[in-house]
Enzyme design. Structure first.
Site, PDB file in Angstrom:
ATOM      1  N   GLU A 100       0.811  -1.227   0.000  1.00 49.06           N
ATOM      2  CA  GLU A 100       0.000   0.000   0.000  1.00 49.06           C
ATOM      3  C   GLU A 100       0.839   1.270   0.000  1.00 49.06           C
ATOM      4  OE1 GLU A 100      -0.551  -2.711   1.725  1.00 49.06           O
ATOM      5  OE2 GLU A 100      -2.669  -3.095   2.104  1.00 49.06           O
ATOM      6  N   LYS A 106      -1.208 -10.225  24.033  1.00 46.81           N
ATOM      7  CA  LYS A 106      -1.759  -9.411  25.126  1.00 46.81           C
ATOM      8  C   LYS A 106      -1.822 -10.270  26.385  1.00 46.81           C
ATOM      9  CE  LYS A 106      -4.096  -6.604  21.841  1.00 46.81           C
ATOM     10  NZ  LYS A 106      -4.732  -7.138  20.658  1.00 46.81           N
TER      11      LYS A 106
HETATM   12  P1  AMP Z   1       3.754  -6.432   1.842  1.00 44.09           P
HETATM   13  O1  AMP Z   1       2.560  -5.619   1.582  1.00 44.09           O
HETATM   14  O2  AMP Z   1       3.676  -7.820   1.325  1.00 44.09           O
HETATM   15  O3  AMP Z   1       4.985  -5.731   1.426  1.00 44.09           O
HETATM   16  O4  AMP Z   1       3.841  -6.602   3.430  1.00 44.09           O
HETATM   17  C1  AMP Z   1       3.902  -5.467   4.253  1.00 44.09           C
HETATM   18  C2  AMP Z   1       4.148  -5.870   5.679  1.00 44.09           C
HETATM   19  O5  AMP Z   1       5.414  -6.518   5.814  1.00 44.09           O
HETATM   20  C3  AMP Z   1       4.239  -4.692   6.621  1.00 44.09           C
HETATM   21  O6  AMP Z   1       2.988  -4.194   6.989  1.00 44.09           O
HETATM   22  C4  AMP Z   1       5.002  -5.295   7.781  1.00 44.09           C
HETATM   23  O7  AMP Z   1       4.161  -6.048   8.640  1.00 44.09           O
HETATM   24  C5  AMP Z   1       5.952  -6.246   7.101  1.00 44.09           C
HETATM   25  N1  AMP Z   1       7.278  -5.609   6.951  1.00 44.09           N
HETATM   26  C6  AMP Z   1       7.765  -4.968   5.889  1.00 44.09           C
HETATM   27  N2  AMP Z   1       9.040  -4.549   6.126  1.00 44.09           N
HETATM   28  C7  AMP Z   1       9.336  -4.933   7.391  1.00 44.09           C
HETATM   29  C8  AMP Z   1      10.481  -4.797   8.229  1.00 44.09           C
HETATM   30  N3  AMP Z   1      11.599  -4.217   7.815  1.00 44.09           N
HETATM   31  N4  AMP Z   1      10.407  -5.302   9.470  1.00 44.09           N
HETATM   32  C9  AMP Z   1       9.284  -5.915   9.922  1.00 44.09           C
HETATM   33  N5  AMP Z   1       8.188  -6.084   9.176  1.00 44.09           N
HETATM   34  C10 AMP Z   1       8.203  -5.602   7.920  1.00 44.09           C
END
Ligand code: AMP
Length: 547
Positions: free
Chosen positions: A334, A443
């Site tokens: 997004e 939680k």
């Molecule tokens: P996507 O839309 O497939 O790119 O997934 C996005 C999600 O990946 C984010 O909302 C995070 O939960 C996770 N994410 C992306 N980058 C990181 C990061 N460097 N560390 C932890 N979670 C991440």
């Protein structure tokens, strides 16, 4: 009074024409799969993208038609990126790692009229062809005539060869000018809950995002850079690198389908790559290969990691054993996708040793243009003290406003804030650190426990290859953390020794109540831990009698 400056639309084609004009001989290199490479240039890519636009016109593609791609990172995929958007159609990248049922749903939902596929995905397409026959009229296989697969398609769906079409095409196309807010590309979220949702990028959002990721405190891209995106072009625009490299004239090195440690090390060294980008699993594979083969990285100075949290071991090992900086970024489909990047401000410049690693675990500062806040359960903004964690909200010119098919603004609140679904802290210097997905936070007795913090500690144990912490229902505390670990090949895990790692690192009540050793953990199509499945599998682990 309005400013008196020119209104030139921010169009994706202008990135490519800039690259062709000013960096025409800069290289675009693709792995061909058999250990070989295909070399071309930005100048040639622009010419071939125009040729492809003519070919697509010949196939009946109209402005705003969706052209689906099921393809690895290579020059043909790059040509499709630019030709489709440049001719005012929409480049719809599809993640081949999704379940076939989800892929069929996505193609149908997007209304793709043409699908461009790598020959290796022919069986996948064959399996869903009957489900998408009302939408897809043409399948173009991205290969030469000799590489065409045998594929039996339903009546009315034609099968064509990319190279044959291109050989017969003409270069006389001129990029049209239109509104910069026009849709340019479409990518569906990986959909860990519910059906995938389409994020519809615009020319304007893509160009501004390209400027932002090229900045010195992000990917620091220059005409002398050589960038290898391991992050796939089939998901989240390969973090914007196909656009930012054209913007800056950097050389683009595309790794194809072989992403194992040995293939990557060869490509990185052979092509004198200076910067590479991808998810932590890829870097763990590369690390294992470098350690076992004794190979070094000759030219790579920095590795951007993102997509899921970077374990400390990765940052330490690359820095201390190979002299390569692992830099952490965060983003999501997004957000086009990059939202934050961890580059130092003056107070962090002198950091070394363990404090430097600790700091690099943070996902970083927002890219200029993105606004961010963290809020509590009642929507009240929380302070940036590096301690309190809350729901992460963002807004900005490359943040989604509504999902494909929904009205504009429907994905955010009245003030334009988009709820990321991540839970994070922000410190006084503005460095954000993800502590969880909101659905994954544990939680316990009314207090929140960060599963990512617990996972990072577990994977720093020498016998642990991968770890997941999930909430299991507990009669007294509502939820308690349960640690699931996968041993490194050839190792066995002693649960007590893993639990000892937590001593002094987190509050006592954060300690997992139990450790389960597993052969493997489930992952999503984008390589993230599939926590939904683990939660439902282990939610009753502590049983009803535990006190
Ligand atoms: P996507 O839309 O497939 O790119 O997934 C996005 C999600 O990946 C984010 O909302 C995070 O939960 C996770 N994410 C992306 N980058 C990181 C990061 N460097 N560390 C932890 N979670 C991440």
């Amino acid at each position: 009074m309005l400013g008196l400056m020119q209104q030139r639309p921010l169009l994706i084609s202008t990135l490519l024409t800039h690259a062709a004009r000013h960096h025409g001989s800069a290289e675009v290199v693709s792995a061909t799969g058999s250990g070989g490479v295909y070399r071309t240039t930005w100048g040639e890519t622009e010419r071939r993208a125009r040729r492809l636009a003519r070919v697509l016109q010949g196939l009946g593609v109209q402005p705003q038609d969706r052209i689906g791609t099921l393809a690895w990172n290579d020059y043909r995929h790059l040509e499709i990126y630019y030709a489709t958007s440049g001719m005012q159609a929409i480049c719809h990248t599809i993640n081949p790692r999704l379940a076939p049922d989800d892929i069929a749903y996505i193609v149908d939902h997007a209304g793709d009229s043409v699908l461009c596929i790598d020959p290796g995905f022919a069986p996948l397409l064959g399996g869903i062809a009957a489900r998408i026959k009302d939408t897809v009229r043409t399948v173009v296989v991205m290969t030469d005539a000799a590489g065409m697969p045998a594929l039996d398609l339903p009546g009315g769906m034609r099968l064509l060869c990319y190279d044959t079409l291109m050989d017969a095409g003409s270069d006389d196309y001129a990029w049209p000018e239109f509104d910069e807010n026009t849709a340019s590309a479409l990518c569906y979220t990986s959909g860990t809950t519910g059906r995938p949702k389409g994020v519809l990028y615009s020319h304007r959002s893509t160009v501004i995002h390209a400027y932002a990721v090229a900045l010195p405190d992000v990917l620091d891209m220059r005409a002398t850079s050589r960038i290898l995106p391991v992050v796939p072009m089939f998901h989240v625009n390969a973090w914007g690198i196909p656009y930012a490299t054209a913007l800056t004239g950097a050389a683009l090195v595309l790794p194809g389908r072989h992403l194992d440690g040995a293939s990557l090390a060869r490509m990185l060294n052979q092509e004198r790559v200076t910067m590479t980008c991808g998810v932590p699993t890829i870097w763990l594979g590369l690390l294992q290969h470098l350690r076992s083969s004794g190979e070094k990285l000759a030219t790579v100075k920095r590795i951007m990691t993102g997509g899921s949290a970077a374990p400390p071991l990765l940052i330490e090992a690359f820095r201390d054993e190979f002299g390569v900086a692992i830099e952490h970024g965060w983003g999501m489909t997004e957000l086009s996708p990059v939202g934050t990047y961890n580059a130092p401000k003056p107070p962090q410049v002198g950091l070394s040793g363990e404090p430097a690693v600790r700091h690099m675990l943070k996902q970083g500062r927002v890219l200029p243009g993105i606004d961010m806040k963290i809020v509590d359960g009642d929507g009240r903004e929380l302070p940036w003290d590096g301690k309190q964690f809350g729901d992460l909200m963002v807004r900005g010119p490359w943040v989604c406003s509504g999902y494909f098919g929904d009205p504009p603004g429907s994905a955010c609140d009245a003030d334009g804030w988009f709820a990321t679904g991540d839970v994070a802290t922000v410190d006084a210097d503005g460095y954000m650190e993800i502590t969880d997905r909101s659905k994954d936070v544990i939680k316990s007795g009314g207090e929140w426990i960060s599963s990512i913090t617990l996972e990072n500690i577990a994977v720093s144990h020498p016998d642990v290859a991968e770890a997941a912490v999930v909430a299991a229902i507990h009669p007294k505390w509502d939820e308690r953390p349960l640690l699931l670990v996968v041993p490194r090949p050839g190792h066995t895990v002693d649960p007590d020794s893993v639990l000892n790692m937590y001593q002094g690192q987190v509050a006592k009540w954060w300690l997992p109540d139990a450790v389960v050793v597993l052969d493997e953990l489930p992952h999503t199509a984008t390589g993230k831990l599939l926590k939904t499945e683990l939660r439902s599998r282990y939610r009753d682990y502590y049983g009803k009698t535990t006190t």
